[in-house]
Design a protein around this motif. Sequence first.
Motif, mmCIF file in Angstrom:
data_model
loop_
_atom_site.group_PDB
_atom_site.id
_atom_site.type_symbol
_atom_site.label_atom_id
_atom_site.label_comp_id
_atom_site.label_asym_id
_atom_site.label_seq_id
_atom_site.Cartn_x
_atom_site.Cartn_y
_atom_site.Cartn_z
ATOM 1 N N ILE A 1 -7.697 33.789 -16.166
ATOM 2 C CA ILE A 1 -5.887 34.148 -15.532
ATOM 3 C C ILE A 1 -6.092 35.396 -15.300
ATOM 4 O O ILE A 1 -4.603 35.577 -14.424
ATOM 5 C CB ILE A 1 -4.688 34.256 -16.681
ATOM 6 C CG1 ILE A 1 -3.664 34.036 -16.236
ATOM 7 C CG2 ILE A 1 -5.221 34.669 -17.903
ATOM 8 C CD1 ILE A 1 -3.010 33.234 -15.604
ATOM 9 N N THR B 1 4.095 25.692 -12.890
ATOM 10 C CA THR B 1 2.089 25.295 -13.428
ATOM 11 C C THR B 1 1.651 25.820 -14.524
ATOM 12 O O THR B 1 1.996 27.026 -14.854
ATOM 13 C CB THR B 1 1.636 25.523 -12.487
ATOM 14 O OG1 THR B 1 1.166 26.716 -11.595
ATOM 15 C CG2 THR B 1 2.049 25.214 -11.177
ATOM 16 N N VAL C 1 -8.656 25.924 -8.780
ATOM 17 C CA VAL C 1 -7.798 26.588 -8.551
ATOM 18 C C VAL C 1 -8.409 27.240 -6.980
ATOM 19 O O VAL C 1 -9.021 28.195 -7.690
ATOM 20 C CB VAL C 1 -6.811 27.631 -9.267
ATOM 21 C CG1 VAL C 1 -5.875 28.464 -8.405
ATOM 22 C CG2 VAL C 1 -6.098 27.425 -10.408
ATOM 23 N N TRP D 1 -1.760 27.728 -16.488
ATOM 24 C CA TRP D 1 -3.137 27.822 -16.976
ATOM 25 C C TRP D 1 -3.729 27.315 -18.283
ATOM 26 O O TRP D 1 -2.853 27.682 -18.549
ATOM 27 C CB TRP D 1 -3.047 29.039 -16.018
ATOM 28 C CG TRP D 1 -4.852 29.831 -16.208
ATOM 29 C CD1 TRP D 1 -5.505 29.669 -15.722
ATOM 30 C CD2 TRP D 1 -5.215 30.026 -17.329
ATOM 31 N NE1 TRP D 1 -6.962 30.147 -16.192
ATOM 32 C CE2 TRP D 1 -6.242 30.355 -17.142
ATOM 33 C CE3 TRP D 1 -4.492 30.796 -18.971
ATOM 34 C CZ2 TRP D 1 -7.188 30.909 -18.447
ATOM 35 C CZ3 TRP D 1 -5.630 30.866 -19.927
ATOM 36 C CH2 TRP D 1 -6.456 31.613 -19.317
ATOM 37 N N GLU D 2 -5.037 27.120 -18.758
ATOM 38 C CA GLU D 2 -5.434 26.759 -19.836
ATOM 39 C C GLU D 2 -6.362 26.879 -20.011
ATOM 40 O O GLU D 2 -7.739 26.933 -19.350
ATOM 41 C CB GLU D 2 -5.037 24.812 -20.429
ATOM 42 C CG GLU D 2 -3.903 24.696 -19.834
ATOM 43 C CD GLU D 2 -3.282 22.888 -19.933
ATOM 44 O OE1 GLU D 2 -3.381 22.784 -21.537
ATOM 45 O OE2 GLU D 2 -3.577 22.411 -19.274
ATOM 46 N N LEU E 1 -3.218 22.584 -14.609
ATOM 47 C CA LEU E 1 -3.671 23.400 -13.697
ATOM 48 C C LEU E 1 -5.262 23.103 -13.402
ATOM 49 O O LEU E 1 -5.622 23.221 -14.955
ATOM 50 C CB LEU E 1 -4.073 24.610 -13.423
ATOM 51 C CG LEU E 1 -2.394 25.322 -12.771
ATOM 52 C CD1 LEU E 1 -2.534 26.547 -13.078
ATOM 53 C CD2 LEU E 1 -2.582 24.913 -10.960
ATOM 54 N N THR F 1 -8.513 25.256 -17.250
ATOM 55 C CA THR F 1 -8.679 25.733 -15.608
ATOM 56 C C THR F 1 -9.854 26.520 -14.716
ATOM 57 O O THR F 1 -10.183 27.269 -15.916
ATOM 58 C CB THR F 1 -7.333 26.648 -15.385
ATOM 59 O OG1 THR F 1 -6.141 26.016 -16.006
ATOM 60 C CG2 THR F 1 -6.709 26.556 -13.638
#
Lengths: 443, 443
Positions: A68, A57, A100, A59-60, A97, A64
């Motif tokens: 992080i 996956t 989350v 994360w951006e 993503l 997202t």
Amino acid sequence: MEFVEGIREKDTLELTELLKKQETDGEILVEGTVHSIRKMGEIAFVILRKREGLLQTVWEEGKTNISISDLKEGDCIRATGTIRREARAPHQKELRLCAVRILSSPAAPLPLAIDKWKLNTSLETKLNLRPISLRNIKERARFKIQEGVCRGFREFLYTRGFTEVHTPKIGAKGAEGGSNLFKLSYFHKPAVLEQSPQFYKQMMVGVFDRVFETGPVFRAEKHNTRRHLNEYTSLDFEMGYIDDFMDICAMETGFLQYTMELLKREYAKELKILGVNLPETRKIPTVRFSRAKELAAEKYGRKIKNPFDLEPEEEALIGQYFQEEYGADFVFVTHYPSKKRPFYAMDDPEDARFTLSFDLLFRGLEVTTGGQRIHDFHMLTEKMEKRGMSQEGMEQYLDTFKYGMPPHGGLGIGLERLTMQLLGEDNVREACLFPRDMNRLEP
Amino acid sequence: MEFVEGIREKDTLELTELLKKQETDGEILVEGTVHSIRKMGEIAFVILRKREGLLQTVWEEGKTNISISDLKEGDCIRATGTIRREARAPHQKELRLCAVRILSSPAAPLPLAIDKWKLNTSLETKLNLRPISLRNIKERARFKIQEGVCRGFREFLYTRGFTEVHTPKIGAKGAEGGSNLFKLSYFHKPAVLEQSPQFYKQMMVGVFDRVFETGPVFRAEKHNTRRHLNEYTSLDFEMGYIDDFMDICAMETGFLQYTMELLKREYAKELKILGVNLPETRKIPTVRFSRAKELAAEKYGRKIKNPFDLEPEEEALIGQYFQEEYGADFVFVTHYPSKKRPFYAMDDPEDARFTLSFDLLFRGLEVTTGGQRIHDFHMLTEKMEKRGMSQEGMEQYLDTFKYGMPPHGGLGIGLERLTMQLLGEDNVREACLFPRDMNRLEP
């Protein structure tokens, strides 16, 4: 009043399902454990561990919903995202993503780098940290293969008219006798843990004709070797109306053939992860015990020390011989010496120093012991007498024969040993979730 | 060199195969045990017991190669004969015997009339003579049904992504603690027999997400009742990423639905022999523990003695209530009191005196205990502390949570109890091949 009407359908997708999705399918829902995180600045690769495998996956930053730094290895999450083709990702797909949600978080960083392809640690450490070390993809794959073997055993035997039985593990007397019994007090009566379901499965041949059991057996052997466990799972069957013990060998061969096909079909992913080459099972050679010893002695220049015993080194050489001469992974070694077999083994009428029995060697290691049993009451009691055995505590076992039993035989397969040889492992503990040996009682 | 190439095809026919034959098919070959003989002068009916059922064969003076006086009950024979239609025979077919060969003969006449439809003898005698009493057709049929239940459990769970595990039965510490542990010495270390695979299956949720096990469990309970065994087969599963404990109830309902269909399809013969009415599993009602007690108390005029305990009589009344009011054979009783549940049970956040757990009652008897477990490390250690429990010997279990675990839960089903209720038996020993209770350690 609320009612439960069956399993609840969920929106979360398993790996196989979600890999069928495209970007155009919009947001999907997924759950999993954070297996590893690789930060790359604006983006991060967050590998999720799911029961069917790993999912990449992404994360951006800004896309997202969480930072992080809020995510760590060992977190269990539920996330939405969109599927994208990505040639460099496993399965050529990744999940971008969106939202989350962290379902649970570990209390401490992992003590092992379980995200490494191969766990770079000792067997001892792996076993001490078993609940964690098994989270490694390769480590856990072994036990899917083991599942397949056990499943294959049952599925095959169901199709051949066998009935599954559950026999007691606490008893008054062990099937093999001797000193390697774990003893306990059972409501102030002396009791033992069964070394084998032998007596019970024979009793059940008189009832169901063909029976099997997959369950634990217990041996208090003071061996601490790479091939011994003090508790292991035994795959046992016993069948009536045999013509001779080759019927047992034939049934085992059928099981092996069935199971290799099952593994190919349903466990291909794990076979690939572990790089397993499935053994040849189409034709399994048979060789008499005495002849096997001679063949190994001749070819490898080994002296036969004791014609009535087979040492582990000889087993290995016999395995090597049949591998080299016949390309065989398995070999049935037949007609074991009577001295090496329990009282219930049928002696060879042509030479009573040997029995109508066999071991199956797999790549040089014994994984099965089997053979024809005595079914005649008088023959059985005479043999017990000759061995100086008392009938005390054996009344019900002997009743089975007194009131009539067909010619029969059976075998016991060590599930962990078979798994170990299949995987090319060198220590049987690698093929046991929670091994029990002389020094290990935990976890 | 001889090779084994797979199972040997035999000329002998099993019951299903031979019932397809006609007189015009000529002589066929059959094996079986002489179950009973009824002499009628020139002819005799010799009923053969085979694994799939009974076959009527007919001995005829001058046509069959042996004298009827040479045959006796308990003989195992191989015979040739021709199939004939006979309206009065079971399956409307019988076998006219030509050549009979006696494979083995009993040493004594049978101590029980096992050929009677219903064994007219006490449970005690049946258990003492287990290898013989189970040769009765009705007695053995129970254990085919039991096979179906266990098989249904596994087959269903395989399709739902569960992995089968084999966990050790000898351990350093029991999962439930308390005094009902069998103790033994394990190479001079104190050890116990596991009461449940609880700790191990939870550990494995962190690895495989969903796991199950079918194996023996051991409880040194000093109960000698019609519903207790000191060793029994537990069908256990544990699953991660649940939304709440109703996911567990739903999975169990799915298993029951699957299994009833499997029994209908593959075990119809045994269901008929035993006259079993399969239970209703389409909709299973759920009721809170406290409410269930009230409902039973109101309807049957019973006083609630202890709001935090459920007596067997109350269980039976709750079962009766749901049978009468909803036609339900099963009922999930939820939110059991915390005091009655082990430390790992998740307390209800709305009222910590109760837990997010359940029992499944089947016709008024508890056959399952399950629920959501604590997955948070701190919550778990706090609860242990509050209960005054030491962490000693629990390190690896606790590590599982320290390094991250998803929300999860599971259950354990008593295979013998479920079988007993399904068959309408009154004593759980009727549903166990070789029961172990306070007084019984043999056979």
